[in-house]
Design an enzyme around this catalytic site. Sequence first.
Site, mmCIF file in Angstrom:
data_model
loop_
_atom_site.group_PDB
_atom_site.id
_atom_site.type_symbol
_atom_site.label_atom_id
_atom_site.label_comp_id
_atom_site.label_asym_id
_atom_site.label_seq_id
_atom_site.Cartn_x
_atom_site.Cartn_y
_atom_site.Cartn_z
ATOM 1 N N LYS A 37 0.846 -1.200 0.000
ATOM 2 C CA LYS A 37 0.000 0.000 0.000
ATOM 3 C C LYS A 37 0.882 1.252 0.000
ATOM 4 O O LYS A 37 2.084 1.161 0.242
ATOM 5 C CB LYS A 37 -0.892 -0.022 1.245
ATOM 6 C CG LYS A 37 -0.125 -0.078 2.555
ATOM 7 C CD LYS A 37 -1.024 -0.487 3.712
ATOM 8 C CE LYS A 37 -0.230 -0.553 5.010
ATOM 9 N NZ LYS A 37 -1.024 -1.085 6.120
ATOM 10 N N ARG A 135 -10.426 -0.750 15.169
ATOM 11 C CA ARG A 135 -10.443 -0.100 13.860
ATOM 12 C C ARG A 135 -11.542 -0.753 13.029
ATOM 13 O O ARG A 135 -12.705 -0.502 13.286
ATOM 14 C CB ARG A 135 -9.042 -0.195 13.241
ATOM 15 C CG ARG A 135 -8.796 0.794 12.146
ATOM 16 C CD ARG A 135 -7.332 0.882 11.754
ATOM 17 N NE ARG A 135 -6.799 -0.337 11.122
ATOM 18 C CZ ARG A 135 -5.543 -0.448 10.694
ATOM 19 N NH1 ARG A 135 -4.690 0.551 10.815
ATOM 20 N NH2 ARG A 135 -5.128 -1.563 10.142
ATOM 21 N N HIS A 163 -5.883 -8.061 13.164
ATOM 22 C CA HIS A 163 -4.699 -7.182 13.115
ATOM 23 C C HIS A 163 -4.294 -6.796 14.535
ATOM 24 O O HIS A 163 -5.155 -6.647 15.403
ATOM 25 C CB HIS A 163 -5.047 -5.939 12.285
ATOM 26 C CG HIS A 163 -3.865 -5.102 11.889
ATOM 27 N ND1 HIS A 163 -2.775 -5.606 11.234
ATOM 28 C CD2 HIS A 163 -3.619 -3.773 12.041
ATOM 29 C CE1 HIS A 163 -1.905 -4.625 10.995
ATOM 30 N NE2 HIS A 163 -2.395 -3.500 11.482
ATOM 31 N N ARG A 219 1.540 -11.105 6.768
ATOM 32 C CA ARG A 219 1.280 -9.874 6.003
ATOM 33 C C ARG A 219 2.301 -8.778 6.310
ATOM 34 O O ARG A 219 1.947 -7.711 6.796
ATOM 35 C CB ARG A 219 -0.095 -9.288 6.375
ATOM 36 C CG ARG A 219 -1.311 -10.098 6.074
ATOM 37 C CD ARG A 219 -2.569 -9.229 6.219
ATOM 38 N NE ARG A 219 -2.653 -8.491 7.451
ATOM 39 C CZ ARG A 219 -3.293 -8.897 8.549
ATOM 40 N NH1 ARG A 219 -3.932 -10.043 8.566
ATOM 41 N NH2 ARG A 219 -3.299 -8.134 9.626
ATOM 42 N N TYR A 263 15.353 31.365 4.604
ATOM 43 C CA TYR A 263 14.222 32.144 5.134
ATOM 44 C C TYR A 263 14.365 32.430 6.619
ATOM 45 O O TYR A 263 14.741 31.541 7.391
ATOM 46 C CB TYR A 263 12.910 31.397 4.903
ATOM 47 C CG TYR A 263 12.502 31.313 3.456
ATOM 48 C CD1 TYR A 263 12.173 32.463 2.743
ATOM 49 C CD2 TYR A 263 12.445 30.078 2.805
ATOM 50 C CE1 TYR A 263 11.800 32.384 1.406
ATOM 51 C CE2 TYR A 263 12.071 29.993 1.472
ATOM 52 C CZ TYR A 263 11.754 31.149 0.780
ATOM 53 O OH TYR A 263 11.385 31.078 -0.535
ATOM 54 N N CYS A 308 13.760 24.831 2.749
ATOM 55 C CA CYS A 308 12.777 25.479 1.861
ATOM 56 C C CYS A 308 11.916 24.396 1.204
ATOM 57 O O CYS A 308 12.086 23.208 1.451
ATOM 58 C CB CYS A 308 13.485 26.287 0.794
ATOM 59 S SG CYS A 308 14.740 27.423 1.396
ATOM 60 N N MET A 309 11.008 24.818 0.315
ATOM 61 C CA MET A 309 10.157 23.842 -0.357
ATOM 62 C C MET A 309 10.970 22.919 -1.264
ATOM 63 O O MET A 309 10.719 21.716 -1.336
ATOM 64 C CB MET A 309 9.072 24.555 -1.183
ATOM 65 C CG MET A 309 8.043 23.599 -1.753
ATOM 66 S SD MET A 309 6.865 24.396 -2.849
ATOM 67 C CE MET A 309 5.986 25.446 -1.723
ATOM 68 N N ASP A 310 11.950 23.497 -1.956
ATOM 69 C CA ASP A 310 12.667 22.730 -2.976
ATOM 70 C C ASP A 310 14.167 22.650 -2.747
ATOM 71 O O ASP A 310 14.875 22.055 -3.549
ATOM 72 C CB ASP A 310 12.458 23.369 -4.356
ATOM 73 C CG ASP A 310 11.032 23.792 -4.564
ATOM 74 O OD1 ASP A 310 10.162 22.911 -4.577
ATOM 75 O OD2 ASP A 310 10.784 25.013 -4.670
HETATM 76 C C1 LIG Z 1 -0.249 -2.025 6.787
HETATM 77 C C2 LIG Z 1 -0.790 -3.307 7.224
HETATM 78 C C3 LIG Z 1 0.055 -4.429 7.377
HETATM 79 C C4 LIG Z 1 1.559 -4.339 7.267
HETATM 80 O O1 LIG Z 1 2.085 -3.756 8.439
HETATM 81 P P1 LIG Z 1 3.644 -3.630 8.694
HETATM 82 O O2 LIG Z 1 3.749 -3.124 10.083
HETATM 83 O O3 LIG Z 1 4.164 -2.654 7.704
HETATM 84 O O4 LIG Z 1 4.230 -4.975 8.516
HETATM 85 C C5 LIG Z 1 -0.534 -5.648 7.658
HETATM 86 N N1 LIG Z 1 -1.882 -5.752 7.818
HETATM 87 C C6 LIG Z 1 -2.708 -4.700 7.715
HETATM 88 C C7 LIG Z 1 -4.179 -4.884 7.912
HETATM 89 C C8 LIG Z 1 -2.197 -3.446 7.424
HETATM 90 O O5 LIG Z 1 -3.026 -2.403 7.330
#
Ligand SMILES: *Cc1c(COP(=O)(O)O)cnc(C)c1O
Length: 369
Positions: A37, A135, A163, A219, A263, A308-310
């Site tokens: 992601k 969540r 999770h 995961r 700045y 700065c920005m850039d």
């Molecule tokens: C982002 C996420 C992960 C991965 O988490 P890490 O800490 O980067 O390993 C696994 N499961 C879910 C549901 C997540 O949102």
Amino acid sequence: MEINTYSTWLEIDLNAIKCNVSQIIKITGKEVMAVIKANGYGHGARPAAQAAIQGGATWCGVARIEEALALRRAGISCKLMVLGYTPPAKIPDAIDQQIIVSIFDPDLTENYLDYARINGAKLLAHVKVETGMGRLGMLPYEVPGFLSDIKGTNIDVTGIFTHFPRADEPNSDSTIRQMQLFNDLLSNLEKQGLKPAVVHAANSAAVFNFPESHYDLVRPGNAIYGMAPAPSMKLGSEFKPALTWKARITSLRTYPPNSGISYGSIYVTKKDERIGVIPIGYGDGFRRVDGQQVLVNGKRVDIVGRVCMDQCMLQLDNVPEAKVGDEVVLIGKQGDESISVDEVAERWSTINYEVVCGLADRLPRIYKE
Ligand SMILES: *Cc1c(COP(=O)(O)O)cnc(C)c1O
């Protein structure tokens, strides 16, 4: 590696991602869902996915359906799952592209079913269980009834997951309690013949700290990019950071004493000082905070004045050999010195995740095999 013409760029070591994934497979002995992601945690979603698959990942996980669809368009054909919310109107796309959605709310699932019925094909889904993250997720007691109601519909629940919010704390009671809740639910479902085929729970932290949470599939996100899942955790030396951030010195001059730099002139030269400019700033995701350092010619130098920005300015008195065009490292190794993502995160009072996710799109990504 090819000579590039950029003034700042990210180098992504795809072999590191590949090796990190194979390490996780070695540690867990389980299938891996590479979490890519947020543009692969800033590393680039498609290349990160490809490297993870080469390393043995059989699944990819993203947060949103748009990310999943982009991966399909880019030719990623592995099992692909959206871990967050999917708007009902996107369900036809999910069905069409064989993208697995998360379901965590019976009312929303009714909505999904309406779309799936119109389409006439099966929507693949994993049910998310709330065991302590606070969540998304159904409460364990809601799951058996939900799963038995959904049998025979156009939604095929092929997996179940949860999770952990505190898996970075080894032996944390709360994680153990979550696993107990989840295990109780799983055995209950098993007895009723309702248990979905694939069970998963472990993020990167749980991969290392809670082997009992590995179930059928893990995961990991952060660890596949070679970053530790928390400041309190350290990855073994077999894990390699995949990301290096470089820039070139674009200007260099000696300012006389009492010259204001950047700045607000919060930095004023005390003597003749060699000040270099690099073309990165908060527009690239580099934070506007004081007291930062980068590497020039293998030495640490201070960023002086406001970012700065850039652009931002470097005090180069201790690198007399520095010249325009020299490479500067913001994250990564140069000579014997290195600056980790964790070091930058600490300066910014945040975690390494936020540093890499904030790397701007305008930074070119150069991929090394
Ligand atoms: C982002 C996420 C992960 C991965 O988490 P890490 O800490 O980067 O390993 C696994 N499961 C879910 C549901 C997540 O949102």
